[in-house]
Design a protein around this motif. Structure first.
Motif, mmCIF file in Angstrom:
data_model
loop_
_atom_site.group_PDB
_atom_site.id
_atom_site.type_symbol
_atom_site.label_atom_id
_atom_site.label_comp_id
_atom_site.label_asym_id
_atom_site.label_seq_id
_atom_site.Cartn_x
_atom_site.Cartn_y
_atom_site.Cartn_z
ATOM 1 N N PHE A 41 22.311 66.327 -15.680
ATOM 2 C CA PHE A 41 21.344 65.235 -15.550
ATOM 3 C C PHE A 41 21.605 64.444 -14.268
ATOM 4 N N ARG A 42 20.551 64.056 -13.600
ATOM 5 C CA ARG A 42 20.681 63.228 -12.395
ATOM 6 C C ARG A 42 20.144 61.829 -12.651
ATOM 7 N N GLY A 43 20.908 60.828 -12.266
ATOM 8 C CA GLY A 43 20.442 59.449 -12.376
ATOM 9 C C GLY A 43 21.369 58.549 -13.176
ATOM 10 N N GLY A 44 22.514 59.050 -13.584
ATOM 11 C CA GLY A 44 23.452 58.226 -14.337
ATOM 12 C C GLY A 44 23.818 58.887 -15.640
ATOM 13 N N MET A 45 23.906 58.110 -16.709
ATOM 14 C CA MET A 45 24.225 58.666 -18.020
ATOM 15 C C MET A 45 23.124 58.242 -18.977
ATOM 16 N N THR A 74 5.758 50.645 -14.989
ATOM 17 C CA THR A 74 4.504 51.042 -15.639
ATOM 18 C C THR A 74 4.634 52.377 -16.348
ATOM 19 N N GLY A 75 5.856 52.808 -16.628
ATOM 20 C CA GLY A 75 6.025 54.063 -17.356
ATOM 21 C C GLY A 75 6.186 55.283 -16.465
ATOM 22 N N PHE A 76 6.487 55.082 -15.188
ATOM 23 C CA PHE A 76 6.722 56.186 -14.251
ATOM 24 C C PHE A 76 8.065 55.903 -13.579
ATOM 25 N N GLU A 77 9.068 56.692 -13.923
ATOM 26 C CA GLU A 77 10.405 56.445 -13.396
ATOM 27 C C GLU A 77 10.938 57.749 -12.823
ATOM 28 N N MET A 78 11.448 57.683 -11.618
ATOM 29 C CA MET A 78 11.910 58.892 -10.948
ATOM 30 C C MET A 78 13.232 58.609 -10.254
ATOM 31 N N PHE A 79 14.189 59.487 -10.492
ATOM 32 C CA PHE A 79 15.434 59.436 -9.726
ATOM 33 C C PHE A 79 15.442 60.623 -8.791
ATOM 34 N N THR A 80 15.739 60.379 -7.540
ATOM 35 C CA THR A 80 15.897 61.486 -6.612
ATOM 36 C C THR A 80 17.131 61.254 -5.760
ATOM 37 N N ALA A 81 17.912 62.313 -5.632
ATOM 38 C CA ALA A 81 19.085 62.238 -4.769
ATOM 39 C C ALA A 81 18.682 62.361 -3.301
ATOM 40 N N GLY A 82 17.379 62.377 -3.057
ATOM 41 C CA GLY A 82 16.882 62.531 -1.693
ATOM 42 C C GLY A 82 16.314 63.921 -1.528
ATOM 43 N N GLY A 83 15.486 64.102 -0.525
ATOM 44 C CA GLY A 83 14.984 65.435 -0.262
ATOM 45 C C GLY A 83 13.484 65.551 -0.429
ATOM 46 N N GLY A 84 12.868 64.653 -1.184
ATOM 47 C CA GLY A 84 11.412 64.671 -1.269
ATOM 48 C C GLY A 84 10.839 64.070 -0.013
ATOM 49 N N SER A 85 9.516 64.032 0.053
ATOM 50 C CA SER A 85 8.911 63.490 1.262
ATOM 51 C C SER A 85 8.114 62.275 0.912
ATOM 52 N N GLY A 86 8.007 61.442 1.833
ATOM 53 C CA GLY A 86 6.982 60.504 1.992
ATOM 54 C C GLY A 86 6.723 59.336 1.086
ATOM 55 N N TYR A 87 5.456 59.039 0.990
ATOM 56 C CA TYR A 87 4.941 57.805 0.429
ATOM 57 C C TYR A 87 5.204 57.714 -1.062
ATOM 58 N N VAL A 88 5.846 56.660 -1.501
ATOM 59 C CA VAL A 88 6.053 56.453 -2.938
ATOM 60 C C VAL A 88 5.007 55.511 -3.495
ATOM 61 N N ALA A 89 4.928 54.331 -2.934
ATOM 62 C CA ALA A 89 3.951 53.348 -3.390
ATOM 63 C C ALA A 89 3.941 52.217 -2.390
ATOM 64 N N GLU A 90 2.878 51.395 -2.410
ATOM 65 C CA GLU A 90 2.784 50.252 -1.516
ATOM 66 C C GLU A 90 4.050 49.416 -1.643
ATOM 67 N N LYS A 91 4.640 49.070 -0.527
ATOM 68 C CA LYS A 91 5.791 48.162 -0.449
ATOM 69 C C LYS A 91 7.089 48.733 -1.038
ATOM 70 N N ALA A 92 7.124 50.015 -1.379
ATOM 71 C CA ALA A 92 8.389 50.591 -1.838
ATOM 72 C C ALA A 92 9.411 50.480 -0.721
ATOM 73 N N GLU A 93 10.679 50.219 -1.100
ATOM 74 C CA GLU A 93 11.689 49.973 -0.067
ATOM 75 C C GLU A 93 12.624 51.140 0.162
ATOM 76 N N THR A 152 17.603 69.907 -10.392
ATOM 77 C CA THR A 152 18.964 69.927 -9.867
ATOM 78 C C THR A 152 19.260 68.700 -9.014
ATOM 79 N N ASN A 153 18.210 68.048 -8.561
ATOM 80 C CA ASN A 153 18.384 66.951 -7.614
ATOM 81 C C ASN A 153 17.750 65.642 -8.063
ATOM 82 N N GLY A 154 17.204 65.627 -9.266
ATOM 83 C CA GLY A 154 16.529 64.411 -9.681
ATOM 84 C C GLY A 154 15.938 64.520 -11.068
ATOM 85 N N THR A 155 15.255 63.470 -11.446
ATOM 86 C CA THR A 155 14.761 63.291 -12.808
ATOM 87 C C THR A 155 13.433 62.558 -12.760
ATOM 88 N N ILE A 156 12.511 62.931 -13.637
ATOM 89 C CA ILE A 156 11.257 62.186 -13.763
ATOM 90 C C ILE A 156 11.027 61.866 -15.235
#
Lengths: 399, 399, 399, 399
Positions: free
Chosen positions: A236-240, C261-280, B249-253
């Motif tokens: 799992f990625r993102g903690g526990m 709002t019920g959409f949560e994503m963890f990424t260790a990096g590697g995706g591209s681009g725009y997430v949402a307005e004002k995402a940091e 392998t690299n993330g979670t949704i």
């Protein structure tokens, strides 16, 4: 207000959690001596937690004249020897999870403790989280009706110590590490007197280059008809992710023990240090927990253990429970190999539990499948004619 | 800006959702005629949605001279006939889920549409929720690496209409009603070219006095090694639980489509009416969604369907996809009976997908099992000696 | 199904959001011509959105013979001129927020539109989010009783374009940028006929080296006694926080429009681009929204605007509303300077609203302050003796 | 491991919370004697918590020969007398919140304790919740940069006991009951050495037929420029809302202590009893907390108090802190009457704190207002020319 004096065996992460709990807040129980295979680690540990003595002599630690309780916080393959020594010394013994690497090993540990007549407590912390305890009580009080399905999940990116990864030392992979928690959580919700009958389990090694499973899912069929489902992962990625869900005929319980507990922090970086067990990042959105040893159940677990010793009663979690968990895991590993539902083989002491009951409501000779309340207050009934097998719906007065 | 004129077959809940979507916002497509088996329901429906005509003549509805698209929103056992009529009329046909009651039936529907050369769109709304579409794109863009495990869940207290409960008319129970959604969601995340190979499924009838399953869980093994897992229930209490989770392998949704979407309302009572589909209470804490037809995917689904027709391309969800879903469900029902992993039998068009890759990192001749960043910036490596099978850990400089 | 043809003025971020909405899904309204001060930006914009024509001639854009609607998506200091031109051309005019830089300017724009007899729509998107629309309806239906306090918050790390930071061009800082949204959201919940009477506002420039406020909080006292509270910031870290909370005598509403709002994503990096307005951030835990233009209200906003034009009725948000918002902001800026509650000075058309009512319940001659249900079903009353001012409690039978 | 023996004064709800905490888990401190104005309540209380003695003689309770600590858990108007007695008896005294009804009263209590040279601990539990303690540490470690704005909220439907509603006995309404918590939480986050300079407060009595405020909001300006904002209400519907939010130049912290902590339960009814403090319903979706006395800070509060006594150091929360809180509340009540910012009048011991710092970054002679990372890795700068006041943007290489 006299407390207990403890011989602690082991100085790994779990030893830190245990001692942090025991020496925390206003507790009256204290670790008197700590055993480590390494003198350096033992010394460092005893200094970290203000423990009077450390030793590399296992027997001496167990037989220390001033302690009445032995806590086994060693790797799995060392549990049996340590428990045997403690039982021989006539001391109460508290053993970390899993009890054994197999049910056979666990059974021997159960037997040795029972033969010696000493207290045997199974240190299954996650059955003692404050949320779990309150949820178990709500279920027992009837808040959600009959339990139909319990889900328990523990997933993280993999253990911190090398020995965890070696199935020869542990007895398996993610199941033996994490599934043992889930199985016992499930048992607490379906009722400990509800016999686990058979198991279907799927395991896979999807990511890590190891011989044992890094992912598994299993179904446990209980005598009442309830299903226990556990999901464990070392990828799992993102903690526990620690979540439990209980479905009942009359309600639902959702518990989140770690990643979403009402503590959310964004940092652009610059802070220091430890966020939480298994946290993967130190910047961005982080989700710490408040008091980790309390949230993970360590506080209530030790309170129950020491009170049970004081009161001469078994703890909520006993060596017998640890043995049952091992028996279920054995069945999981068999099922994962055969691809079949496998019976849980165990010396069952729990009595019998009746099937989830349902005497269907009737309406004018038909079976009521479902009753919905309409916006205008009337009720809509879905009805079944048992003779023909046909279904109809009918709107009737409410109330 | 010319839109399409539609023959809508069926006036149940799904017909309301469809027409609400089509006639909502600033859409340019319109239902011209609606068919109902009941004249009264047809009239009421056409008045509710300002549809010019209603009829009880199925053939007339399909062959209506002013429509170019037929939408099949009928109970499952009526899909095949309706699709056949639409194909014969040379019209684009959009059919609600599930496509058939069995893969065999679905295959005949696929064949008739392909033979007639008409557009066949599979109305699988939950693959089109805005969150799902964005999440699929994130996965395709590599945001979470290789997909390892996809979970999809749909549970609620059971359907509103009588016919849903009659397996003779539908083809099954909760799987045929809800599992079809989950399977296709899973396919979108693991990749549509990733062949579903085999299935392990458990079903039970835990609460309702019916012949078909009111609870089920299944695992689908894909060619890449990825696992799809679905959970469906007609006995969930608390509303409708619609969640998807994707592990890579690299993330979670994590997606929550219904019960926790950022809209929370407490009412001591006194308001009126409709909260959301499958809501169980009208007081206390309630969790409505914003725009239900948008959140559930209907808006993006019809946009894709009509654009696909306009552009002469297949939709994201085609009759072929519906057929694959039926083939997976057939395997689920077989597995539930045999207790075995069952092969998915289907005419596969999707090509082949390679195994989740992992070429392990190496460090001084050892395999790196895991790399953790310590608070001081150094890295802790868990290492495996492939010759001996032994594991060790080593702390090295970061970077 | 004929739609409208639009002259769009402006090619900034808001122009993208507008056109994305208008040309999205199955909409029947289209931008025919876009005006930009820069030929390059105009060309790029028209290509990006498949707009037939672009021009740098403001008058020509407004007077384009094939358009019937003008959308003003220009920086604040250019609104008045553009609205004047559109009114003179006899076209419906839709103007982005805030209407003016001051109430005086807004009033002139209101007057010019009313004199010309053209439709004037105020493009206040956040009053049209699907959650807000449903929540407003729930409040109007009585679900939470009388509204007592409405909180609205918009915070993010600061705007993307240079002109936003120049108070000479905009009329202020975070209030004029973000507070305008909050004020109108509050008005929708307390009722548009509920006169904003006076304002207390605190502003500060805590982080950015600018002359205008980067943080502000204000209280708005309405005729009914209800309080509106807004909080705006250009220094928030973690994305864009868009939340509204409504307290009523009988219930509570909490809306989260963006970060949870019920959409949560963890990424260790590697995706591209725009997430949402004002995402940091682009790694770690991210919180995208599903369909951004729908969630932010643009879809429902334009649907209401064009339907209102078609039906010859005012939109939910009119130039008069924009003027009221400016009047409240003027009072905010005055209050921030004086440190005093300042009256809202405006030409009020909304009628009058009675005070939040409360005729207290009585029990044996005493006033019932509070009634609690005890676990045993009895009720505990907190009672006040109006003569003595003394309080007592009493447990009575329930029901 | 000797603990403390305690004289507990008061048997209300807070007395239950305190004793539940002290006698819970493995604590070594014990209540020896409890004082109640009512012999019946005293007896019932002592039996409920296994307290050896109860009495209706306040002086005897305080002077009990076997106790070294006095806990004041009485209504506000009785604090001063009790504290005086304890100080005279030379015992450590722990007093519940608020310390006094006014700063003047609190100051006398501070003086009497300091003159007697006894330990004075301020029982401000919500500054000790595990989440708050960890968040304070994160702020002190620099995780969110300089603190700019702290929000603290406590709202519920109103207190359980009659005396709370009588401002003559308490010193006010919702501010004196709840605002005292918020103010001290804010102080912990902005730094206790950060002087509260002035206050703007708005109060209203919107729902309950009482003389004091049932709703209030206030801003506290600190010497550093940071703002503290508190919101309190006795009219909130839906349970008890306990949230804190901390904004910093580099990060954000959101804490939810009660209604959304990862424990969610739906019940169709049928369970029994107590859900959580201030819960309003016993069916539908409920949100209990795990271990209420731990989550609300009682456990860590008493640990700090007794450790501080043992170690001869002040507790985190002292009588001086209680006095500062009263001084801020006095200013709030003055401001609510005058409608003006009012100075906080107090005998300040905290030293001075420098202004939130910001030395703006520069780029080619211009001030950098904001730096954004673009999807392609380049940076977009918003720049200000200090001479002209003009703003521009520029895209530059990243890194």
């Amino acid at each position: 207000m006299d407390g207990h004096r403890i011989s602690l065996l082991g100085t790994g992460l779990i030893g830190d959690f245990y001692t942090n709990t025991l020496h925390g807040q206003r507790g009256r129980d204290r670790v008197q001596v700590v055993y480590s295979r390494s003198a350096d680690r033992g010394t460092a540990f005893s200094e970290r937690w203000a423990i009077p003595e450390s030793t590399t002599d296992l027997v001496a630690a167990v037989q220390h004249p001033d302690t009445d309780v032995v806590i086994v916080a060693l790797p799995n393959f060392l549990h049996e020897e340590a428990v045997g020594l403690a039982a021989a010394a006539g001391k109460a013994v508290l053993c970390t999870k899993p009890l054994g690497r197999t049910a056979e090993e666990a059974k021997r540990m159960l037997d040795v403790v029972e033969s010696a007549g000493v207290f045997g407590g199974y240190l299954e912390d996650l059955c003692y989280t404050p949320k779990t305890l309150k949820a178990i009580k709500a279920v027992q009080d009837g808040a959600i009706g009959d339990v139909t399905w319990v889900r328990s999940r523990e997933t993280h990116p993999g253990p911190h110590s090398a020995w965890f990864w070696d199935g020869r030392l542990t007895g398996g992979g993610a199941i033996i590490d994490l599934g043992c928690h889930c199985i016992e959580i499930v048992r607490n919700f379906v009722g400990k007197g509800n016999r686990p009958v058979s198991v279907m389990c799927h395991t896979d090694t999807l990511v890590h280059p190891i011989a044992d499973e890094d992912n598994a899912v299993a179904l446990i069929r209980f005598e009442s008809g309830a299903i226990g489902q556990f999901e464990v992962s070392w990828t799992f990625r993102g903690g526990m992710d620690l979540r439990d869900e209980v479905a009942g005929t009359n309600g639902t319980i959702w518990l989140n023990h770690f990643l979403r507990t009402g503590f959310e922090m964004f940092t652009a970086g610059g802070g220091s240090g430890y966020v939480a067990e298994k946290a993967e990042t130190a910047a961005g959105w982080l989700f710490p927990v408040g008091d980790e040893v309390a949230e993970l159940g360590y506080v209530d677990m030790f309170s129950d253990m020491f009170r049970a010793i004081d009161e001469g009663r078994p703890a909520q979690e006993t060596f017998y429970d640890g043995y049952v968990v091992n028996a279920v895991m054995d069945a999981c590993y068999r099922s994962a190999k055969t691809g079949l539902w496998e019976d849980v083989v165990l010396d069952w002491r729990g009595g019998s539990t009746s099937r989830i009951s349902s005497t269907p409501e009737r309406y004018e000779g038909l079976v009521v499948i479902k009753r919905e309340i309409l916006p205008d207050g009337r009720h809509k009934l879905i009805l079944k004619d048992e003779a023909s097998g046909d279904f109809t719906d009918r709107v009737v007065a409410g109330g």
